[in-house]
Design a protein around this motif. Structure first.
Motif, PDB file in Angstrom:
ATOM      1  N   PHE A   1     -12.859  27.294  -6.344  1.00 46.51           N
ATOM      2  CA  PHE A   1     -11.562  27.358  -6.997  1.00 46.51           C
ATOM      3  C   PHE A   1     -10.642  28.397  -6.367  1.00 46.51           C
ATOM      4  N   ASP A   2     -11.226  29.420  -5.724  1.00 45.84           N
ATOM      5  CA  ASP A   2     -10.419  30.461  -5.101  1.00 45.84           C
ATOM      6  C   ASP A   2     -10.164  30.183  -3.624  1.00 45.84           C
ATOM      7  N   GLN A   3     -10.331  28.939  -3.222  1.00 48.20           N
ATOM      8  CA  GLN A   3     -10.194  28.563  -1.819  1.00 48.20           C
ATOM      9  C   GLN A   3      -8.840  27.905  -1.590  1.00 48.20           C
ATOM     10  N   PRO A   4      -8.148  28.238  -0.500  1.00 52.34           N
ATOM     11  CA  PRO A   4      -6.884  27.558  -0.216  1.00 52.34           C
ATOM     12  C   PRO A   4      -7.111  26.087   0.089  1.00 52.34           C
ATOM     13  N   THR A   5      -6.156  25.267  -0.273  1.00 49.18           N
ATOM     14  CA  THR A   5      -6.249  23.840   0.002  1.00 49.18           C
ATOM     15  C   THR A   5      -6.168  23.585   1.507  1.00 49.18           C
ATOM     16  N   PRO A   6      -6.586  22.404   1.954  1.00 48.86           N
ATOM     17  CA  PRO A   6      -6.417  22.093   3.374  1.00 48.86           C
ATOM     18  C   PRO A   6      -4.974  22.241   3.852  1.00 48.86           C
ATOM     19  N   LEU A   7      -4.007  21.806   3.041  1.00 47.46           N
ATOM     20  CA  LEU A   7      -2.612  21.941   3.449  1.00 47.46           C
ATOM     21  C   LEU A   7      -2.259  23.408   3.665  1.00 47.46           C
ATOM     22  N   ALA A   8      -2.736  24.298   2.790  1.00 51.95           N
ATOM     23  CA  ALA A   8      -2.477  25.727   2.939  1.00 51.95           C
ATOM     24  C   ALA A   8      -3.200  26.315   4.138  1.00 51.95           C
ATOM     25  N   GLN A   9      -4.223  25.625   4.631  1.00 56.06           N
ATOM     26  CA  GLN A   9      -4.935  26.067   5.832  1.00 56.06           C
ATOM     27  C   GLN A   9      -4.329  25.486   7.104  1.00 56.06           C
ATOM     28  N   GLY A  10      -3.286  24.687   6.987  1.00 58.73           N
ATOM     29  CA  GLY A  10      -2.613  24.146   8.163  1.00 58.73           C
ATOM     30  C   GLY A  10      -2.959  22.715   8.502  1.00 58.73           C
ATOM     31  N   TYR A  11      -3.765  22.046   7.670  1.00 57.37           N
ATOM     32  CA  TYR A  11      -4.083  20.638   7.894  1.00 57.37           C
ATOM     33  C   TYR A  11      -2.938  19.751   7.397  1.00 57.37           C
ATOM     34  N   VAL A  12      -2.670  18.669   8.115  1.00 57.65           N
ATOM     35  CA  VAL A  12      -1.914  17.568   7.520  1.00 57.65           C
ATOM     36  C   VAL A  12      -2.835  16.893   6.511  1.00 57.65           C
ATOM     37  N   THR A  13      -2.322  16.578   5.337  1.00 59.17           N
ATOM     38  CA  THR A  13      -3.128  15.894   4.330  1.00 59.17           C
ATOM     39  C   THR A  13      -2.425  14.615   3.902  1.00 59.17           C
ATOM     40  N   TYR A  14      -3.220  13.631   3.469  1.00 60.85           N
ATOM     41  CA  TYR A  14      -2.607  12.365   3.071  1.00 60.85           C
ATOM     42  C   TYR A  14      -3.549  11.563   2.184  1.00 60.85           C
ATOM     43  N   GLY A  15      -2.967  10.620   1.446  1.00 61.11           N
ATOM     44  CA  GLY A  15      -3.728   9.762   0.545  1.00 61.11           C
ATOM     45  C   GLY A  15      -2.953   8.499   0.240  1.00 61.11           C
TER      46      GLY A  15
ATOM     47  N   ILE B   1       0.862  -1.178   0.000  1.00 62.13           N
ATOM     48  CA  ILE B   1       0.000   0.000   0.000  1.00 62.13           C
ATOM     49  C   ILE B   1       0.900   1.230   0.000  1.00 62.13           C
ATOM     50  N   LEU B   2       0.864   1.994  -1.064  1.00 63.91           N
ATOM     51  CA  LEU B   2       1.648   3.226  -1.116  1.00 63.91           C
ATOM     52  C   LEU B   2       0.867   4.372  -0.468  1.00 63.91           C
ATOM     53  N   PHE B   3       1.593   5.286   0.159  1.00 61.11           N
ATOM     54  CA  PHE B   3       0.929   6.434   0.779  1.00 61.11           C
ATOM     55  C   PHE B   3       1.812   7.660   0.689  1.00 61.11           C
ATOM     56  N   ARG B   4       1.153   8.814   0.825  1.00 62.09           N
ATOM     57  CA  ARG B   4       1.844  10.091   0.920  1.00 62.09           C
ATOM     58  C   ARG B   4       1.218  10.892   2.041  1.00 62.09           C
ATOM     59  N   VAL B   5       2.061  11.494   2.885  1.00 63.09           N
ATOM     60  CA  VAL B   5       1.617  12.358   3.980  1.00 63.09           C
ATOM     61  C   VAL B   5       2.323  13.709   3.823  1.00 63.09           C
ATOM     62  N   ASN B   6       1.550  14.794   3.914  1.00 63.89           N
ATOM     63  CA  ASN B   6       2.090  16.149   3.797  1.00 63.89           C
ATOM     64  C   ASN B   6       1.934  16.863   5.132  1.00 63.89           C
ATOM     65  N   LEU B   7       3.048  17.289   5.716  1.00 58.65           N
ATOM     66  CA  LEU B   7       3.049  17.895   7.051  1.00 58.65           C
ATOM     67  C   LEU B   7       3.408  19.373   6.918  1.00 58.65           C
ATOM     68  N   PRO B   8       2.469  20.290   7.267  1.00 56.67           N
ATOM     69  CA  PRO B   8       2.744  21.723   7.123  1.00 56.67           C
ATOM     70  C   PRO B   8       3.728  22.220   8.170  1.00 56.67           C
ATOM     71  N   LEU B   9       4.408  23.311   7.857  1.00 56.24           N
ATOM     72  CA  LEU B   9       5.348  23.897   8.814  1.00 56.24           C
ATOM     73  C   LEU B   9       4.619  24.414  10.047  1.00 56.24           C
ATOM     74  N   ALA B  10       3.427  24.972   9.872  1.00 58.33           N
ATOM     75  CA  ALA B  10       2.582  25.416  10.986  1.00 58.33           C
ATOM     76  C   ALA B  10       1.298  24.591  10.938  1.00 58.33           C
ATOM     77  N   TRP B  11       1.042  23.850  11.983  1.00 52.52           N
ATOM     78  CA  TRP B  11      -0.026  22.842  11.992  1.00 52.52           C
ATOM     79  C   TRP B  11      -1.212  23.334  12.812  1.00 52.52           C
ATOM     80  N   ASN B  12      -2.428  23.097  12.306  1.00 50.49           N
ATOM     81  CA  ASN B  12      -3.626  23.468  13.051  1.00 50.49           C
ATOM     82  C   ASN B  12      -4.184  22.313  13.887  1.00 50.49           C
ATOM     83  N   GLU B  13      -3.380  21.251  14.044  1.00 52.97           N
ATOM     84  CA  GLU B  13      -3.724  20.090  14.869  1.00 52.97           C
ATOM     85  C   GLU B  13      -4.862  19.262  14.268  1.00 52.97           C
ATOM     86  N   ARG B  14      -5.006  19.339  12.940  1.00 48.55           N
ATOM     87  CA  ARG B  14      -6.066  18.619  12.255  1.00 48.55           C
ATOM     88  C   ARG B  14      -5.505  17.951  11.006  1.00 48.55           C
ATOM     89  N   SER B  15      -6.288  17.008  10.465  1.00 49.14           N
ATOM     90  CA  SER B  15      -5.841  16.320   9.255  1.00 49.14           C
ATOM     91  C   SER B  15      -7.017  16.064   8.332  1.00 49.14           C
TER      92      SER B  15
END
Length: 565
Positions: A148-162, A110-124
C-alpha cells in the motif's frame, strides 16, 4: 515491536527523475513529453490505423488526449478489497481515451485508456480486468498484490493502460449478456487485450519517438486469466507477466461454481452462523498444525485431509446453527470435490479441482471474502439469483445461460453439459487459459510469476497449481525454473485479505526480466489500510509446494517461519 519494512522501489512520492533513479531503472530517464507537454499530449488525437494492430480490426479513434494534474493519496473507509480503499497519489500525465471500432457493426467498440508520464522510463504496464469486465480499467490503481505504501507504476515512470475488454455493462442487463455476440465474446476472451496493447505501443511511439523497451502485463482474477492468455496466445508481446488468482480453467470454473450453488438449494444452504461454525472447526483442527496458533491455515493440503465436515453433523433429532444436517455436510464435500466434465475441454483438461480450506468466514470489507460472499451468500440461493446470493452462483449460472446454452431463460438446475458439447468445446478453446506449452514465451526471454491465494473461494487455487504442474510436465522442471515461478499465500482470500498478502511483484518481475535476478527471499506483508500503512505481520512467500512453517520467535515476523514441505 517494529517489523522491518521490505525494501522496494520508492516509498515516498519523489520527483519523476529522482524516482526513476531510486528504482534502479536502466536506460535514460530524460525521455518525456517535451518542453510543451500540453501540446504534445493534444497532438496524440490522430487515429491509429488498423495496420498498427496485429489482429483484424477497425481503426482506433482517440476521443480525447488531455494533460491532467497530479492528485494526492486518498483512503476510503470501506471498499470491496483492502487495496480498493486506496486511491494512490498520481503524477501529472497525459490521459488518452479512445475506442477501437469492431468489424461486426452489431458488436460494441473496445474502449481503452492510456496514461503517458511526463518522464518515461521506456517501459509499460498493461492492467488486467475483473469479473466479466465491462468497466474501463484506468491503469491508475495499485497493481495486484502491491504494498500500500508503494508508488504506482505510473508514478515510477511506466506508461500504463487498460480496457473494458470490448463491452460496457448495461443497467438492467446481466453482465454476461454481451457473450451473445461472437466478436464481443472473442474480445473478452483474448482479442481486446492484444489490440489495446498494439494501440498503446503506437501511442508511445508517437508521444516519445520510440517503442517501449520492456512491456509488462499484470492482472488478478479475470485479469490473471488475461495475463496467462497473453503468455499463451501472444508470447512475443510481453517481457514480464504477473498472474494473481487467475480464473484459469474458465469453463470448468463456471460449471463447478453452478454445481456448488445447486448443492446449497433446499436443506443444503448454510446460514452465516453455520459458516462461522465450520470456520471455527477448521481452525481448531488445523490452525496450530504449523506451530503457530495465528488463525491462518498454513498447510491447507494437509488440513483437507485432517478436517471432515461430517464431524459437525447434527445428532439425531437435533438441528440449529451449532451443527450441520446431512445435506449441508454433503454441500461442503461437494465444494471440495472436483467437477468432472462429461465433455472434452481445451488442452486435454478433464475436470475442475475442488476448493481449498481455511478462511470460510473471512470478514469482508464489503462483500468479497469467504463463503458468505462467494458460495453461500447471506440468503438461500434463488432463481434468478438475488444480490444476497453467493457471487459464484450469480456468475456461474449466468455464464451457463449466455456463454454455453445461449438461452437466458434456461433453468440451470436442469442444464446438462452433454446437451451443449459442441458449444462448450468452442467456448473452452476461446476462454480457457490452460495451454501448457509456453515454449515460445520462454524462447523470447519472457518471465512469468503466478500467485495463488489458498483461502480463495472465487476460484480454486488448485486450478492454478494444476496448470503450473502441467507446464512442468510439458516442458521439464529445469526449463520452467528458468522463466516461471508459482507462489502460494496461505489464509488469503480472493481479494487479498485474511492474512499477509502484499508484495512488490512488479519490482521482482522487472529485476528478473531486466537484470537477470530471479526472485529470492520475497516476503508477504499485511498492512494497516491507512497512512503510513504500518506493517502488522509478515510471512515468507513460498514457492509451491512449500508452505511457511513456524520455527520459533515472534510470530508476526517473517524470519520466524521457514518454507517447508
Amino acid at each position: 515491536m517494529a517489523i522491518p519494512k521490505t525494501k522496494f522501489c520508492g516509498g515516498a512520492m519523489l520527483a519523476a527523475a529522482a524516482l526513476l533513479a531510486a528504482c534502479g531503472t536502466t536506460g535514460p530517464t530524460n525521455l518525456g513529453l517535451g518542453a510543451n507537454p500540453v501540446a504534445t499530449c493534444a497532438a496524440l488525437v490522430a487515429p491509429v490505423a488498423p495496420t498498427a494492430i496485429g489482429l483484424p480490426s477497425g481503426a482506433a479513434t482517440i476521443d480525447s488526449a488531455t494533460l491532467v494534474p497530479a492528485t494526492a493519496l486518498a483512503v476510503a473507509e470501506r471498499g470491496p478489497s483492502p487495496a480498493a480503499r486506496i486511491t494512490p497519489a498520481i503524477p501529472a500525465h497525459c490521459k488518452v481515451l479512445g475506442r477501437i471500432a469492431p468489424l461486426d457493426a452489431a458488436a460494441p467498440p473496445i474502449l481503452f485508456r492510456v496514461n503517458l508520464p511526463l518522464a518515461w522510463n521506456e517501459r509499460s504496464v498493461q492492467y488486467g480486468g475483473g469479473g466479466f469486465n465491462g468497466t474501463l480499467i484506468t491503469g491508475l490503481a495499485l497493481v495486484p498484490a502491491a504494498r500500500f505504501d508503494q508508488p504506482t507504476p505510473l508514478a515510477q515512470g511506466y506508461v500504463t493502460y487498460g480496457t473494458d475488454s470490448g463491452h460496457q455493462n448495461v443497467a438492467g442487463q446481466p453482465p454476461q449478456a454481451f457473450a451473445l455476440n461472437d466478436e464481443a465474446l472473442a474480445n473478452f476472451a483474448h482479442a481486446s487485450y492484444k489490440k489495446v496493447r498494439d494501440v498503446a505501443v503506437a501511442l508511445m511511439q508517437r508521444a516519445y519517438g520510440q517503442a517501449p523497451q520492456k512491456l509488462y502485463f499484470m492482472g488478478s482474477s479475470e485479469g490473471g486469466r488475461e495475463a496467462l492468455t497473453m503468455a499463451q496466445r501472444y508470447p512475443q508481446d510481453f517481457d514480464g507477466i504477473f498472474s494473481r488468482v487467475p480464473v484459469i480453467n474458465w469453463t470448468g470454473l463456471q460449471h463447478a461454481g453452478t454445481r456448488n450453488g445447486i448443492a446449497t438449494f433446499g436443506e443444503g444452504w448454510l446460514r452465516p452462523a453455520q459458516v462461522q461454525l465450520v470456520h471455527n472447526a477448521v481452525l481448531a483442527s488445523c490452525d496450530a498444525a504449523d506451530g503457530a496458533a495465528d488463525r491462518i491455515v498454513s498447510n491447507p493440503v494437509a488440513c483437507l485431509q485432517r478436517f471432515d465436515p461430517a464431524s459437525l453433523r447434527c445428532a439425531a433429532g437435533t438441528s440449529g446453527d451449532n451443527c450441520l444436517n446431512d445435506a449441508q455436510a454433503q454441500a461442503v464435500r461437494t465444494l471440495r470435490s472436483p467437477w468432472r466434465s462429461p465433455v472434452p475441454l481445451a488442452n486435454g483438461v478433464t475436470e475442475y479441482p475442488g476448493w481449498g480450506i481455511g478462511g470460510e468466514a473471512t470478514p469482508a470489507f464489503a462483500s468479497m471474502g469467504g463463503w458468505n460472499a462467494w458460495w453461500t451468500g447471506t440468503s438461500a440461493p434463488a432463481v434468478p439469483p438475488q444480490p444476497s446470493n453467493g457471487i459464484a452462483w450469480f456468475y456461474g449460472s449466468g455464464a451457463l445461460q449466455y456463454f454455453y446454452a445461449r438461452n437466458p431463460s434456461i433453468d440451470v438446475r436442469s442444464y446438462r453439459a452433454e446437451d451443449f458439447a459442441a458449444r462448450i468445446a468452442a467456448v473452452s478453446q476461446l476462454m480457457d487459459s490452460t495451454n501448457p506449452d509456453l515454449g515460445a514465451f520462454q524462447a523470447r526471454g519472457g518471465r512469468l510469476l503466478m500467485l495463488e491465494h489458498m483461502a480463495d473461494y472465487a476460484q480454486s487455487p488448485f486450478a492454478g497449481i494444476r496448470y503450473y504442474e502441467s507446464v512442468v510436465a510439458r516442458m521439464g522442471r529445469d526449463n520452467v525454473d528458468r522463466f516461471m515461478r508459482l507462489y502460494t499465500a496461505p489464509g488469503v482470500d480472493h481479494v487479498g485479505s485474511g492474512a499477509p498478502a502484499n508484495v512488490d511483484m512488479l519490482g521482482a518481475l522487472a529485476d528478473w526480466v531486466e537484470r537477470g535476478r530471479a526472485p529470492s527471499g520475497l516476503q508477504l506483508v499485511e498492512q494497516e489500510v491507512q497512512p503510513p500503512f504500518k506493517v502488522v505481520r509478515a510471512r515468507p512467500l513460498c514457492e509451491w509446494p512449500l508452505w511457511p512453517r513456524y520455527t520459533g520467535g515472534d510470530a508476526l515476523q517473517a524470519a520466524s517461519f521457514q518454507c517447508s514441505r
